[in-house]
Design an enzyme around this catalytic site. Structure first.
Site, short mmCIF file in Angstrom:
data_model
loop_
_atom_site.label_atom_id
_atom_site.label_comp_id
_atom_site.label_asym_id
_atom_site.label_seq_id
_atom_site.Cartn_x
_atom_site.Cartn_y
_atom_site.Cartn_z
N TYR A 259 0.83 -1.19 -0.13
CA TYR A 259 -0.09 0.19 0.08
C TYR A 259 0.86 1.21 -0.21
O TYR A 259 1.82 1.36 0.62
CB TYR A 259 -0.92 -0.03 1.25
CG TYR A 259 -1.88 -1.18 1.29
CD1 TYR A 259 -3.20 -1.08 1.03
CD2 TYR A 259 -1.43 -2.49 1.89
CE1 TYR A 259 -4.00 -2.23 1.37
CE2 TYR A 259 -2.48 -3.52 2.19
CZ TYR A 259 -3.62 -3.31 1.65
OH TYR A 259 -4.31 -4.26 1.95
N HIS A 267 -6.22 1.80 -1.30
CA HIS A 267 -6.15 0.44 -1.81
C HIS A 267 -4.61 -0.10 -2.11
O HIS A 267 -3.89 0.82 -2.43
CB HIS A 267 -6.84 0.51 -3.04
CG HIS A 267 -8.32 0.54 -2.95
ND1 HIS A 267 -9.14 -0.30 -2.14
CD2 HIS A 267 -9.19 1.62 -3.08
CE1 HIS A 267 -10.40 -0.04 -2.10
NE2 HIS A 267 -10.60 1.18 -2.70
N LYS A 298 -4.57 -4.38 -9.56
CA LYS A 298 -3.41 -4.19 -9.05
C LYS A 298 -2.11 -4.77 -9.86
O LYS A 298 -2.36 -5.52 -10.77
CB LYS A 298 -2.96 -4.88 -7.77
CG LYS A 298 -4.26 -4.31 -6.68
CD LYS A 298 -4.41 -5.34 -5.52
CE LYS A 298 -5.55 -5.03 -4.53
NZ LYS A 298 -6.54 -3.89 -4.87
#
Length: 322
Positions: A259, A267, A298
């Site tokens: 993070y 997020h 991601k």
């Protein structure tokens, strides 16, 4: 100094202030695994203890922010376990077990009595405050009770309607309230079941503790020297030194989630997967990991540690056909 308690090789933090310090000052999140006292039958919100990854615990130990401890055998913390074991023991050992339980009860009796005294004192104080609050409530009603002329009321009678006024003060209501104030101390009902109870934010009765050397592998701390642990720790330490927050990445198929700030506000940007240096990875595994990272928005990081101890990163993103 933060105390990290070992239980069957898993590090836990039982103190609320220590858990807060770990998050706010050391940028490590851990995972709360305890049930809340007021909402035990749910798992949406959890409480203490805070479970740490072995790599998180090692980082705290390496920067000398914590100490690794374990409960000594035979301490007060093992009383519950010994009682459970005694029920499954043979009948020949009943006398011995009863003797042991008697000794353990003698050890715990002072603490139980002290805790009961705390509850009694707390109940008396809460009852006194409740009575004072009731007195203030009743006195305020006496002060605001109307004593002048009452508003005219229309009284309907069977034959005619007349309007009359009354100038009598509400003496009867005042008298009843004053009588209630006089007898409030003796008649006030404050059930002990409704009193507020302080919930401890630290583990009580931990018993005797011994310090565990985290540099040496043992039955309680087997991680030093393990290749997988060493790789994971080097990666976590390198990302932590770069200012990232790191948490466990099991739910996204990785080793860590990375993070840019506190996970309560951000997020995760990366899914870190730790791999041995120069080890071949099947193509289908790369495709699966790349697609997984893309589906959850991601970037996948393949992290390896070379022979010099330096961490190398390779990022994967699924772009599809052009």
């Amino acid at each position: 100094m933060i105390q990290i308690h070992l239980k069957e090789g898993t590090p836990f933090v039982w103190n609320a202030e220590d858990a807060r310090e770990i998050r706010e000052q050391h940028r490590l999140t851990g995972c709360l695994v305890g049930a809340l006292a007021r909402q035990p039958q749910q798992n949406m919100r959890l409480g203490l203890p805070l479970q740490l990854l072995p790599e998180e615990a090692r980082l705290l130990l390496e920067i000398k922010a914590a100490v690794l401890v374990r409960s000594m055998p035979g301490g007060e913390q093992d009383v519950g376990n010994k009682e459970m074991e005694s029920y499954s023991s043979d009948s020949d050992e009943d006398g011995c077990e009863k003797e042991k339980r008697g000794k353990e009860e003698k050890i715990l009796r002072p603490e139980v009595e002290a805790y009961q005294n705390e509850l009694d004192e707390s109940y008396k104080e809460q009852r006194r405050l409740a009575i004072e609050n009731k007195k203030e409530f009743l006195q305020s009603h006496v002060m605001h009770m109307p004593t002048g002329k009452k508003k005219s009321k229309r009284r309907k009678q069977s034959e005619n309607i007349s309007i009359c006024t009354s100038e009598q003060p509400s003496s009867e209501a005042n008298t009843s309230i004053l009588q209630e104030l006089e007898n409030l101390e003796s008649r006030f009902n404050f059930p002990q079941d409704t009193m507020m109870v302080q919930i401890p934010t630290a583990r009580r009765g931990a018993g005797k503790l011994e310090t565990v050397d985290w540099n040496i592998p043992s039955d309680h701390w087997p991680y030093p020297g393990q290749q997988n642990h060493e790789t994971r720790y080097r990666v976590l330490r390198d990302l932590w030194d770069k200012g990232y927050y790191i948490s466990a990445g099991n739910k996204f198929g990785g080793d860590f989630l990375v993070y840019p700030g506190d996970p309560l506000r951000f997020h995760a940007h990366y899914i870190a997967v730790c791999c041995p240096y120069k080890k071949r990875i099947p193509v289908y595994s790369l495709i699966a990991m790349g697609r997984l990272g893309t589906n959850v928005k991601k970037t996948l990081l393949l992290c390896s540690v070379d022979s010099n101890g330096d961490v190398t990163y390779t990022s994967l993103q699924w772009t599809g056909f052009q």
